[in-house]
Scaffold this motif. Structure first.
Motif, PDB file in Angstrom:
ATOM      1  N   ILE A  65       3.896   1.630  -1.196  1.00  0.00           N
ATOM      2  CA  ILE A  65       4.533   1.806  -2.509  1.00  0.00           C
ATOM      3  C   ILE A  65       3.519   2.396  -3.501  1.00  0.00           C
ATOM      4  N   GLY A  66       2.304   1.858  -3.475  1.00  0.00           N
ATOM      5  CA  GLY A  66       1.259   2.397  -4.360  1.00  0.00           C
ATOM      6  C   GLY A  66       0.968   3.857  -4.043  1.00  0.00           C
ATOM      7  N   ALA A  67       0.885   4.164  -2.736  1.00  0.00           N
ATOM      8  CA  ALA A  67       0.565   5.538  -2.318  1.00  0.00           C
ATOM      9  C   ALA A  67       1.673   6.503  -2.745  1.00  0.00           C
ATOM     10  N   MET A  69      -0.265  -2.667 -14.275  1.00  0.00           N
ATOM     11  CA  MET A  69       0.000  -3.599 -13.165  1.00  0.00           C
ATOM     12  C   MET A  69      -1.003  -4.758 -13.145  1.00  0.00           C
ATOM     13  N   ILE A  83      -3.159  -4.279  -3.968  1.00  0.00           N
ATOM     14  CA  ILE A  83      -3.055  -3.218  -2.955  1.00  0.00           C
ATOM     15  C   ILE A  83      -2.238  -2.062  -3.534  1.00  0.00           C
ATOM     16  N   SER A  84      -1.097  -2.382  -4.170  1.00  0.00           N
ATOM     17  CA  SER A  84      -0.259  -1.327  -4.763  1.00  0.00           C
ATOM     18  C   SER A  84      -1.027  -0.572  -5.843  1.00  0.00           C
ATOM     19  N   LEU A  85      -1.734  -1.324  -6.668  1.00  0.00           N
ATOM     20  CA  LEU A  85      -2.458  -0.682  -7.773  1.00  0.00           C
ATOM     21  C   LEU A  85      -3.558   0.242  -7.249  1.00  0.00           C
ATOM     22  N   VAL A  86      -4.366  -0.274  -6.324  1.00  0.00           N
ATOM     23  CA  VAL A  86      -5.501   0.524  -5.831  1.00  0.00           C
ATOM     24  C   VAL A  86      -4.995   1.770  -5.094  1.00  0.00           C
ATOM     25  N   THR A  87      -3.942   1.624  -4.278  1.00  0.00           N
ATOM     26  CA  THR A  87      -3.464   2.805  -3.543  1.00  0.00           C
ATOM     27  C   THR A  87      -2.739   3.796  -4.460  1.00  0.00           C
ATOM     28  N   SER A  88      -2.347   3.341  -5.658  1.00  0.00           N
ATOM     29  CA  SER A  88      -1.683   4.281  -6.573  1.00  0.00           C
ATOM     30  C   SER A  88      -2.696   5.115  -7.365  1.00  0.00           C
ATOM     31  N   LEU A  89      -3.980   4.783  -7.227  1.00  0.00           N
ATOM     32  CA  LEU A  89      -5.011   5.515  -7.966  1.00  0.00           C
ATOM     33  C   LEU A  89      -5.578   6.634  -7.093  1.00  0.00           C
ATOM     34  N   HIS A 138      -1.190  -8.462  -2.917  1.00  0.00           N
ATOM     35  CA  HIS A 138      -0.162  -7.414  -2.815  1.00  0.00           C
ATOM     36  C   HIS A 138      -0.149  -6.517  -4.050  1.00  0.00           C
ATOM     37  N   ALA A 184       0.840  -1.206   0.000  1.00  0.00           N
ATOM     38  CA  ALA A 184       0.000   0.000   0.000  1.00  0.00           C
ATOM     39  C   ALA A 184       0.870   1.248   0.000  1.00  0.00           C
ATOM     40  N   PHE A 215      -9.267  -4.069  -2.133  1.00  0.00           N
ATOM     41  CA  PHE A 215      -8.012  -4.261  -2.869  1.00  0.00           C
ATOM     42  C   PHE A 215      -8.083  -5.518  -3.731  1.00  0.00           C
TER      43      PHE A 215
END
Lengths: 149, 249
Positions: A36-38, B40, B9-15, B6, A34, B183
């Motif tokens: 890294i995405g943020a 991703m 989670i990275s993809l959703v939080t990067s939006l 995982h 999370a 996520f």
């Protein structure tokens, strides 16, 4: 039969460390993903995202403390069952709280990215889970004192 | 097919957060950046998402000549989404909403009955539309109050309010399913469907809308062979075409 109880004793002795490490690794991976995405979507505050994502590391530390408190000069039939019970159950607590803490941290990072002012309060569920880990640690230490050596 | 937690989670939080639909002045994330982040996705998920956007966004539907083709395409996509029941429900609900709007337009245009509704509509409400054609809300007003309001707005010619109402209903459907997913692939799918709507709304401009309306009126007056140039979709996810542009579906 005695050998089996002794084996369980050793199993219980190492369980808090092993299960705690799995919980911490899993939790940190969830929180770290999370973070890294943020970071991709933020212009700053990277440190705080990474910082909170490491919160589940404490579970393995608690596991190590429990292991040392359970350590006996000799594991035998008299203390094997107690070591197994305390070690395995506290280990599972560390495993579960570590994973769940990672999940709530991922949600907290995601939510606070949209609304930075809730960053502090969004960590409250993770702090409560940390509290449950501490309960398991403290009472494992208390019970470790009454194991017959 | 399951989502790798995982990765998602990275993809959703990067939006970025999309915020409230009608209060946004500019897009929180561009078409280019969104596509970059969506790289991703697992290849199978990317293909599913592309299909889903094509059938729910007007930019995708615009390439079909017949409503029956859109229905076939929607049914195929719903079948492809068998592992994701919430996305199936969302695509189905979107097609049902579109069917209701199409029915309102057909009735406004003077159609005296639902006719062969199986060729231009899909979903649970077809039977009710057919048997309650003369009812303002097709007998569905008691549990879909927005339908009566849509009828009233359509009758009064308030197209902008009508568009807002329909988009509000679609966003409500997306929000309903969005609360169940944090996520995973479904969360990404719902985000993209929401983004398509937000992108369309933020691109609306009063002057452009007036020009477009005039062009459409000319088109309607001159007939289907008229040479009228309307803006084309700008990107894969860009939803340039408004449902208001279609007269009968």
């Amino acid at each position: 039969m005695n050998e089996f109880v002794v084996a369980l004793g050793w199993f219980g002795l190492y369980a808090p460390v092993a299960l705690g490490a799995i919980g911490s690794a899993w939790g940190c991976a969830l929180g770290g993903s999370a973070a890294i995405g943020a970071m991709l979507d933020s212009d700053g505050g990277y440190g705080r995202f990474i910082g909170v994502s490491l919160m589940p590391s404490s579970q393995v530390i608690y596991g190590i403390v429990i292991m040392f408190s359970l350590q006996q000069s000799q594991v035998d039939a008299a203390n094997g069952a107690a070591l197994f019970g305390i070690g395995v159950l506290s280990g599972f607590t560390m495993l579960f709280t570590g994973i769940r803490q990672g999940e709530v941290l991922a949600s907290a990072i995601h939510a606070s990215k949209a609304k930075p002012e809730i960053f502090g309060i969004s960590l409250a569920p993770a702090a409560v889970l940390e509290g449950f880990s501490v309960f398991a640690l403290v009472f494992a230490l208390v019970l470790a004192g009454s194991i017959p050596s | 097919m399951t989502s790798n937690p995982h990765q998602y989670i990275s993809l959703v939080t990067s939006l970025p957060h999309l915020g409230r639909l009608f209060s946004l002045k500019e897009l929180p994330i561009s078409d280019f950046r969104l596509k970059q982040r969506l790289s991703m996705l697992e290849p199978q998920h990317a293909a599913l998402l592309k299909e889903m956007v094509e059938v729910t966004a007007w930019a995708g539907v615009a390439r079909y000549d017949q409503d029956a083709e859109v229905i076939r395409s929607a049914n195929r996509i719903i079948a492809d989404l068998k592992d994701y029941p919430d996305l199936q429900h969302l695509v189905g609900a979107r097609m049902e909403t579109r069917t209701l709007i199409a029915a309102l337009r057909r009735r406004r245009n003077g159609q005296e009955s639902a006719g062969d509704i199986d060729n231009w509509g899909m979903g649970r409400w077809c039977a009710s539309i057919k048997s309650n054609w003369s009812d303002p809300a097709f007998g569905l007003g008691h549990f879909m109050p927005w339908l009566s309001e849509a009828y009233r707005l359509m009758q009064s010619g308030d197209h902008i309010s009508m568009e807002r109402l329909v988009l509000t209903e679609v966003v409500r459907q997306l929000d309903h399913y969005g609360t169940m997913h944090d996520f995973d692939f479904e969360a990404v799918g719902i985000y993209v469907l929401r983004w398509v709507i937000v992108e369309r709304w933020t691109r609306y401009n009063e002057a452009d809308a007036r020009d477009r309306l005039e062009a459409l009126i000319s088109l309607a007056l001159k007939g289907p062979d008229a040479d009228i140039s309307l803006p084309k979709p700008q990107g894969f996810f860009s939803d340039t075409f408004s449902p208001l542009e279609r007269s009968s579906s």
